[in-house]
Scaffold this motif. Structure first.
Motif, PDB file in Angstrom:
ATOM      1  N   ARG A  57       0.836  -1.216   0.000  1.00  0.00           N
ATOM      2  CA  ARG A  57       0.000   0.000   0.000  1.00  0.00           C
ATOM      3  C   ARG A  57       0.862   1.255   0.000  1.00  0.00           C
ATOM      4  O   ARG A  57       0.510   2.268  -0.621  1.00  0.00           O
ATOM      5  N   ALA A  58       1.994   1.207   0.693  1.00  0.00           N
ATOM      6  CA  ALA A  58       2.892   2.373   0.707  1.00  0.00           C
ATOM      7  C   ALA A  58       3.488   2.612  -0.679  1.00  0.00           C
ATOM      8  O   ALA A  58       3.584   3.754  -1.136  1.00  0.00           O
ATOM      9  N   LEU A  59       3.879   1.547  -1.357  1.00  0.00           N
ATOM     10  CA  LEU A  59       4.466   1.683  -2.697  1.00  0.00           C
ATOM     11  C   LEU A  59       3.464   2.193  -3.719  1.00  0.00           C
ATOM     12  O   LEU A  59       3.852   2.742  -4.760  1.00  0.00           O
ATOM     13  N   SER A  60       2.183   2.012  -3.460  1.00  0.00           N
ATOM     14  CA  SER A  60       1.169   2.437  -4.430  1.00  0.00           C
ATOM     15  C   SER A  60       1.141   3.948  -4.616  1.00  0.00           C
ATOM     16  O   SER A  60       0.479   4.452  -5.526  1.00  0.00           O
ATOM     17  N   ARG A  61       1.876   4.682  -3.812  1.00  0.00           N
ATOM     18  CA  ARG A  61       1.956   6.141  -3.976  1.00  0.00           C
ATOM     19  C   ARG A  61       2.775   6.522  -5.208  1.00  0.00           C
ATOM     20  O   ARG A  61       2.679   7.648  -5.697  1.00  0.00           O
ATOM     21  N   TRP A  62       3.603   5.588  -5.705  1.00  0.00           N
ATOM     22  CA  TRP A  62       4.446   5.880  -6.864  1.00  0.00           C
ATOM     23  C   TRP A  62       3.899   5.167  -8.101  1.00  0.00           C
ATOM     24  O   TRP A  62       3.280   4.104  -7.997  1.00  0.00           O
ATOM     25  N   ASP A  63       4.158   5.739  -9.283  1.00  0.00           N
ATOM     26  CA  ASP A  63       3.570   5.232 -10.525  1.00  0.00           C
ATOM     27  C   ASP A  63       4.593   4.696 -11.522  1.00  0.00           C
ATOM     28  O   ASP A  63       4.244   4.437 -12.667  1.00  0.00           O
ATOM     29  N   ASP A  64       5.854   4.538 -11.125  1.00  0.00           N
ATOM     30  CA  ASP A  64       6.855   4.129 -12.105  1.00  0.00           C
ATOM     31  C   ASP A  64       6.812   2.619 -12.348  1.00  0.00           C
ATOM     32  O   ASP A  64       6.204   1.853 -11.596  1.00  0.00           O
ATOM     33  N   ARG A  65       7.495   2.197 -13.407  1.00  0.00           N
ATOM     34  CA  ARG A  65       7.462   0.795 -13.829  1.00  0.00           C
ATOM     35  C   ARG A  65       8.079  -0.140 -12.782  1.00  0.00           C
ATOM     36  O   ARG A  65       7.604  -1.265 -12.581  1.00  0.00           O
ATOM     37  N   GLU A  66       9.122   0.306 -12.104  1.00  0.00           N
ATOM     38  CA  GLU A  66       9.759  -0.552 -11.106  1.00  0.00           C
ATOM     39  C   GLU A  66       8.788  -0.896  -9.982  1.00  0.00           C
ATOM     40  O   GLU A  66       8.773  -2.026  -9.481  1.00  0.00           O
ATOM     41  N   VAL A  67       7.964   0.057  -9.604  1.00  0.00           N
ATOM     42  CA  VAL A  67       6.952  -0.199  -8.579  1.00  0.00           C
ATOM     43  C   VAL A  67       5.908  -1.184  -9.104  1.00  0.00           C
ATOM     44  O   VAL A  67       5.480  -2.107  -8.397  1.00  0.00           O
ATOM     45  N   LEU A  68       5.489  -1.010 -10.367  1.00  0.00           N
ATOM     46  CA  LEU A  68       4.538  -1.950 -10.950  1.00  0.00           C
ATOM     47  C   LEU A  68       5.111  -3.362 -10.978  1.00  0.00           C
ATOM     48  O   LEU A  68       4.390  -4.341 -10.715  1.00  0.00           O
ATOM     49  N   GLU A  69       6.395  -3.494 -11.292  1.00  0.00           N
ATOM     50  CA  GLU A  69       7.034  -4.807 -11.286  1.00  0.00           C
ATOM     51  C   GLU A  69       6.965  -5.422  -9.883  1.00  0.00           C
ATOM     52  O   GLU A  69       6.685  -6.616  -9.723  1.00  0.00           O
ATOM     53  N   ALA A  70       7.249  -4.609  -8.875  1.00  0.00           N
ATOM     54  CA  ALA A  70       7.225  -5.112  -7.498  1.00  0.00           C
ATOM     55  C   ALA A  70       5.819  -5.544  -7.097  1.00  0.00           C
ATOM     56  O   ALA A  70       5.632  -6.580  -6.441  1.00  0.00           O
TER      57      ALA A  70
END
Length: 489
Positions: free
Chosen positions: A238-251
């Protein structure tokens, strides 16, 4: 009868309390004070002394500030704060350094009398020397920090290294985040992977979320794959969902790709929800840009699905990307998504590319592989949609030259759907030369609505001149099935 006599003659403390509330005689209250045994009466007496003031009030509050009841001492601090005299302010400071009750110290901190930083730190160390209850130790740290401010940071660093109780470490983390700077942020980041308590790690995530900088993002990405607790992993997602970059989507994709179990249920649910929300918020052009940078089997397949769901025809550049990418893609899940999406375009280049891919699969891949079989099925269904749009003459020419029996079956079915004399003649010619046993009966079935005689005649003629024993056997079996069906009709 004077107030003293009234209080002495009143056995119920509730009634004595009402007499205190109504009294305006500080001297009378001071005289009664040694006689009052009920804390629920002494506390309103302290408040009354604060309202009345004068030397009697100061004398009484000096006694009440050391009362055995914490409730009374808190009321005394409030009354002294109301008096606001130099003597009262001194008494409040004395109470902070003397009193061991954390609630009384809180009352002092909340008063208008500033507690000195050295006094606050001294009292904290004295308390931690004897106090063993984790909650009380945490409260002592909190009150000291309120009084001392940033001066307490070195002490907090020391306590972060020495305190083990989760309740205390949670309080320390809160204070390090609110009072500290970059050094303290680094301390909290290290705690994400070094902290033993899941409760504290969850608090660290919440505190680091407030920074929303690159430091927090990198810390969350690093911690997610190695986090052991499901609830903490879900908090990281949920914390990572604040960012929109591809690396976050991969995670997020990796966090939700496994089947949910009792140990991963919260994580997989949260990751799936956040990933789908992220994808839905991106435009088709943005998804294509992500896909073009680094196509992957997992996330890349999901991005392709999302693009397909958004009417691919309207997304500029998607067709060209797929035509080029499908030539080098070897993951069957991704290839199947590419094939389905390319099916929206019915031009010769796309048809040729899909046909080449199908030929490759039919020639070189083991048909027992379930994913290859799935890709083959998707390809055949997509090619079928192409052939349904072609003219009879074109279908006849391709059917004559086609080497793959599965493709011949698609072409034959497309001719059958035309339902014209020209299509019938082309189908009869195809039956007369079909070499694959598996196509004989389906071809005859498609010809049945024109009557079985012609198809039977062709097969009987072929059975007389066929030299391949296996094919002749299949032809004879097909003739028998058709003759039995004809008799039933």
């Amino acid at each position: 009868m004077g107030l003293f006599e009234q209080l002495k003659a009143t056995p119920r403390w509730q009634e004595r309390r009402e007499l205190v509330h109504a009294c305006n005689d500080a001297a009378a209250l001071l005289a009664w004070l040694p006689m009052e045994i009920e804390g629920w009466v002494r506390a309103p007496m302290a408040s009354k002394f604060g309202q009345l003031g004068g030397p009697e009030a100061h004398k009484a509050l000096e006694v009440l500030a050391q009362d055995e009841s914490g409730m009374v001492r808190i009321a005394a601090v409030g009354a002294l704060n109301t008096l606001a005299t130099l003597e009262a302010r001194f008494q409040i400071r004395e109470t902070y350094t003397r009193d061991e009750d954390h609630h009384v110290r809180h009352a002092v901190v909340q008063s208008d009398v500033p507690v000195g930083q050295s006094e606050a730190l001294g009292t904290l160390h004295a308390t931690l020397d004897y106090e063993t209850d984790p909650q009380k130790r945490a409260l002592a740290i909190y009150w000291a920090a309120l009084a001392a401010g940033k001066v307490i940071l070195p002490n907090l660093h020391w306590l972060w290294q020495t305190e083990n109780a989760p309740e205390v470490r949670q309080q320390l983390a809160e204070l390090l985040a609110s009072l500290g700077g970059e050094v303290e942020q680094q301390l909290l980041v290290r705690g994400l992977t070094e902290e033993l308590s899941p409760r504290v790690r969850a608090d660290l995530i919440r505190l680091l979320e407030k920074y929303r900088g690159e430091l927090a993002r990198e810390a969350f990405l690093h911690a997610l794959p190695i986090e052991r607790d499901d609830a903490v992993r879900a908090a990281l997602v949920r914390a990572l969902s604040r960012w929109d970059d591809r690396e976050v989507l991969e995670a997020l994709y990796k966090a939700q790709e496994h089947h949910a179990t009792d140990q991963t249920r919260l994580t997989t649910q949260a990751a799936h929800q956040e990933l789908e929300k992220k994808i839905s918020q991106q435009s088709g052009a943005e998804l294509l840009a992500w896909l073009a940078v680094e196509p992957t089997a997992g996330l890349g397949n999901r991005l392709l699905q999302a693009l397909c769901e958004r009417d691919p025809i309207t997304i500029d550049g998607l067709r060209e990307f797929l035509v080029a990418a499908i030539k080098t893609e070897h993951d069957d899940r991704v290839r199947a998504s590419m094939v389905r999406t390319l099916g929206y375009w019915h031009d010769d280049e796309v048809l040729e590319q899909l046909y080449v891919l199908l030929s490759e699969i039919l020639d070189y891949y083991a048909p027992t592989d379930p994913m290859v079989r799935y890709t083959r099925t998707v390809l055949l269904m997509t090619l079928k949609s192409f052939y349904e749009r072609q003219e009879v003459a074109t279908l006849d020419i391709q059917l004559t030259a086609e080497a793959h029996y599965l493709v011949r079956s698609l072409l034959f079915r497309a001719l059958h759907n035309r339902n014209t004399v020209e299509a019938r003649e082309a189908m009869l010619r195809a039956l007369s030369r079909e070499q694959h046993p598996g196509n004989l009966l389906p071809f005859c079935s498609y010809l049945r609505h024109w009557g079985s005689d012609t198809a039977l005649s062709i097969l009987r003629e072929r059975s007389l001149r066929e030299t391949d024993a296996e094919l002749q056997k299949s032809i004879l079996q097909t003739i028998e099935l058709l003759e039995n069906a004809f008799e039933l009709e």
